[in-house]
Scaffold this motif. Structure first.
Motif, short mmCIF file in Angstrom:
data_model
loop_
_atom_site.label_atom_id
_atom_site.label_comp_id
_atom_site.label_asym_id
_atom_site.label_seq_id
_atom_site.Cartn_x
_atom_site.Cartn_y
_atom_site.Cartn_z
N GLY A 1 42.74 29.45 38.40
CA GLY A 1 42.18 30.10 36.90
C GLY A 1 41.85 31.32 37.33
O GLY A 1 42.30 32.65 37.38
N GLU A 2 40.44 31.14 37.74
CA GLU A 2 39.73 32.15 38.79
C GLU A 2 39.61 33.07 40.17
O GLU A 2 40.18 34.30 39.48
CB GLU A 2 38.13 31.62 39.32
CG GLU A 2 37.29 30.51 38.30
CD GLU A 2 36.89 31.95 37.19
OE1 GLU A 2 36.67 32.99 36.95
OE2 GLU A 2 36.64 31.22 35.98
N GLU A 3 41.24 32.11 40.81
CA GLU A 3 41.45 33.28 41.72
C GLU A 3 42.84 34.58 40.83
O GLU A 3 42.75 35.31 41.01
CB GLU A 3 42.19 32.40 42.18
CG GLU A 3 41.86 31.58 43.24
CD GLU A 3 42.29 30.04 44.20
OE1 GLU A 3 41.45 29.97 45.54
OE2 GLU A 3 43.35 30.10 44.21
N ILE A 4 43.29 33.97 39.96
CA ILE A 4 44.30 34.65 39.27
C ILE A 4 43.80 36.13 38.62
O ILE A 4 44.24 36.58 38.49
CB ILE A 4 45.81 33.86 38.40
CG1 ILE A 4 46.48 32.78 39.15
CG2 ILE A 4 45.89 34.51 37.33
CD1 ILE A 4 47.06 31.52 38.22
N HIS A 5 42.43 35.93 37.89
CA HIS A 5 42.01 36.39 37.26
C HIS A 5 41.58 37.71 38.51
O HIS A 5 42.15 38.52 37.76
CB HIS A 5 40.13 35.70 36.95
CG HIS A 5 39.24 36.44 35.75
ND1 HIS A 5 38.44 35.89 35.89
CD2 HIS A 5 38.95 37.43 36.07
CE1 HIS A 5 38.04 37.13 34.87
NE2 HIS A 5 38.41 38.29 34.99
#
Length: 501
Positions: free
Chosen positions: A367-371
């Motif tokens: 999720g944080e990578e996509i963020h």
């Protein structure tokens, strides 16, 4: 903050320095059509480069395309790009616009361009001016024409490679005999050929050399002033072709190419230069480009060779048709990524905070990578370029507003993760696993936000067409102010002023 060079960039720079050291004060040899061995060298060393002279292109298509160039220029649709080279912002001498399939993007030199969509079947596009819409339709027509020509050229090339015949004659005159399409291909070969010519974007270029105060000199061969330095075209499907339509605004009878006293290339005529990458033995080529000429780079030529554009004395347009590698560069792709990241999100509670379905480290990490991807590969890239896309169409306005809304939800997810980490009842081992999973993404986010902030501070001074640095930064992400300071994306967009001197 200066960006660290990638291994590929360091290797490329080292090769360039070694080559310049080997040359010392000498020039490498290069050939023009005046040289007796020019065509022989072309056949032997550049067999995947094809030139189609203007006479072989339908006259009506010439007229439409050249009018379309002038229309887009009249409406101020082409802009100089602010690109990132070796950690520095550089303003391109060439003005550009990307036209192509709706929702596609093309990234080069760390700058993502967003297509002004051409009107493909089934699309609904509102252009700011009818003339702009007609111009985009014309470049779609040119795209179809060049795709057909490329398929024929690729089939001829493949046919020759399969046979034991002579090398493919690559300088194609208007009366050059052609092999029938599909004459020696099975279905799989034919589909492969078509895919390598499936142009989904064209990058239009314009430059008036007389209005440029400075142009770099070509460093290896002494070819003269360059509009575009030596390079490989980036971000393309492997082994795909590139087709270029040239419109140089030539004055009447100004060509001096046949002047026997003129050494090297004619500096008044635009040329495209080719060389084998990092080769100091094989002579380079300087090929003159006249109004309406087209050239094609087939198969792996773009990977094994480099090319540059050598400036003439008159203004020039070009339309460079490419098969952009869009696996991670379409609107549909990034929207799907957003949905994936937000699958871990529960509904908002009364105080506006959000809760998470899972604290599984792998899910949080994803999720944080996509963020980061949404923020730095899309939103900041788009807003950094100001209102340039609104010159032609409002097509991207709603999708970018939608992306921004999804990004704000991801900000909420990050806050929720940090709240969970701070809870006293969370086991130490689980806390460490979560922090280990997300720390790299948060660190990257912190560094990139600082870098983008710094880029904005220099942008105004480099290009008045870009955004003025008037945003008041200072918001922080969640309560963890030391870990991830935020340059607010909302402020970044809303407080930017579009300026033109």
């Amino acid at each position: 903050m200066k960006r660290t060079q990638t291994a590929e960039e360091r290797e490329r720079e080292a090769k360039k320095l070694r080559l310049l050291e080997e040359l010392e004060d000498a020039w490498l040899p290069y050939l023009t059509p005046k040289d007796d061995e020019f065509y022989q060298q072309w056949h032997l060393k550049y067999p995947k480069l094809i030139l189609r002279e203007a006479d072989s292109v339908p006259e009506e298509l010439h007229k439409e395309v050249q009018e379309a160039f002038l229309t887009l220029h009249k409406h101020g649709c082409l802009f100089r790009d602010l690109v990132r080279i070796q950690g520095k912002d550089v303003l391109t001498p060439v003005s550009r616009i990307l036209i192509g399939n709706p929702g596609c993007t093309y990234k080069y030199l760390n700058t993502r361009l967003f297509t002004v969509p051409w009107p493909v079947k089934g699309s609904t596009i509102k252009y700011t001016e009818d003339e702009i819409g007609a111009a985009c339709q014309t470049f779609l027509k040119l795209n179809d024409y060049l795709q057909t020509e490329t398929i024929q050229a690729l089939e001829e090339l493949t046919s020759k490679e399969k046979s034991s015949g002579d090398a493919l004659p690559v300088y194609i005159a208007p009366d050059f005999p052609r092999i029938g399409m599909g004459s020696s291909f099975d279905g799989q070969d034919e589909e492969d050929v078509k895919s390598r010519a499936a142009y989904n974007v064209t990058l239009l270029n314009f430059m008036d050399p007389q209005k440029m105060s400075y142009l770099k000199e070509e460093p290896y061969f002494g070819m003269g002033k360059m509009a575009v330095s030596w390079h490989h075209d980036e971000n393309l499907v492997e082994r795909s072709a590139v087709a270029v339509y040239n419109y140089s605004c030539e004055g009447p009878e100004e060509e001096s190419e046949d002047d026997p006293d003129l050494e090297g290339r004619d500096p008044d005529t635009w040329h495209v230069g080719f060389k084998i990458s990092w080769d100091i033995e094989t002579p380079g080529l300087a090929i003159p480009l006249h109004q309406g000429d087209c050239y094609f780079m087939l198969d792996d030529l773009n990977a094994t060779h480099q090319h540059c554009v050598l400036a003439g004395s008159q203004p020039r347009f070009s339309s460079t048709h490419r098969v952009a590698e869009c696996s991670t560069g379409t609107l549909d792709y990034i929207l799907q990524r957003c949905q994936l990241a937000l699958q871990n999100l529960r509904d908002e509670v009364d105080d506006g905070d959000v809760s998470l379905k899972s604290l599984e480290p792998a899910i949080l990490k994803q999720g944080e990578e996509i963020h980061n991807e949404v923020e730095f590969e899309w939103l900041r890239q788009y807003w950094f370029q100001g209102n340039r896309y609104k010159k032609c169409t409002d097509w991207w306005c709603q999708p970018m507003t939608q992306l921004e809304g999804l990004w704000k939800k991801m900000e909420g997810v990050t806050n929720a993760v940090l709240r969970e980490v701070r809870k006293e009842g969370l086991p130490v081992e689980q806390r460490n696993e979560i922090l280990t999973a997300i720390l790299a993404s948060l660190t990257t986010r912190q560094n990139l936000r600082r870098e983008w902030h710094a880029r904005r501070e220099t942008t105004f001074y480099l290009n008045p067409y870009f955004l003025s640095p008037k945003a008041n930064y200072g918001r922080r992400l969640g309560e963890d102010t030391d870990r991830c300071p935020v340059v607010s994306l909302s402020d970044y967009k809303a407080k930017c002023v579009f300026i033109k001197f």
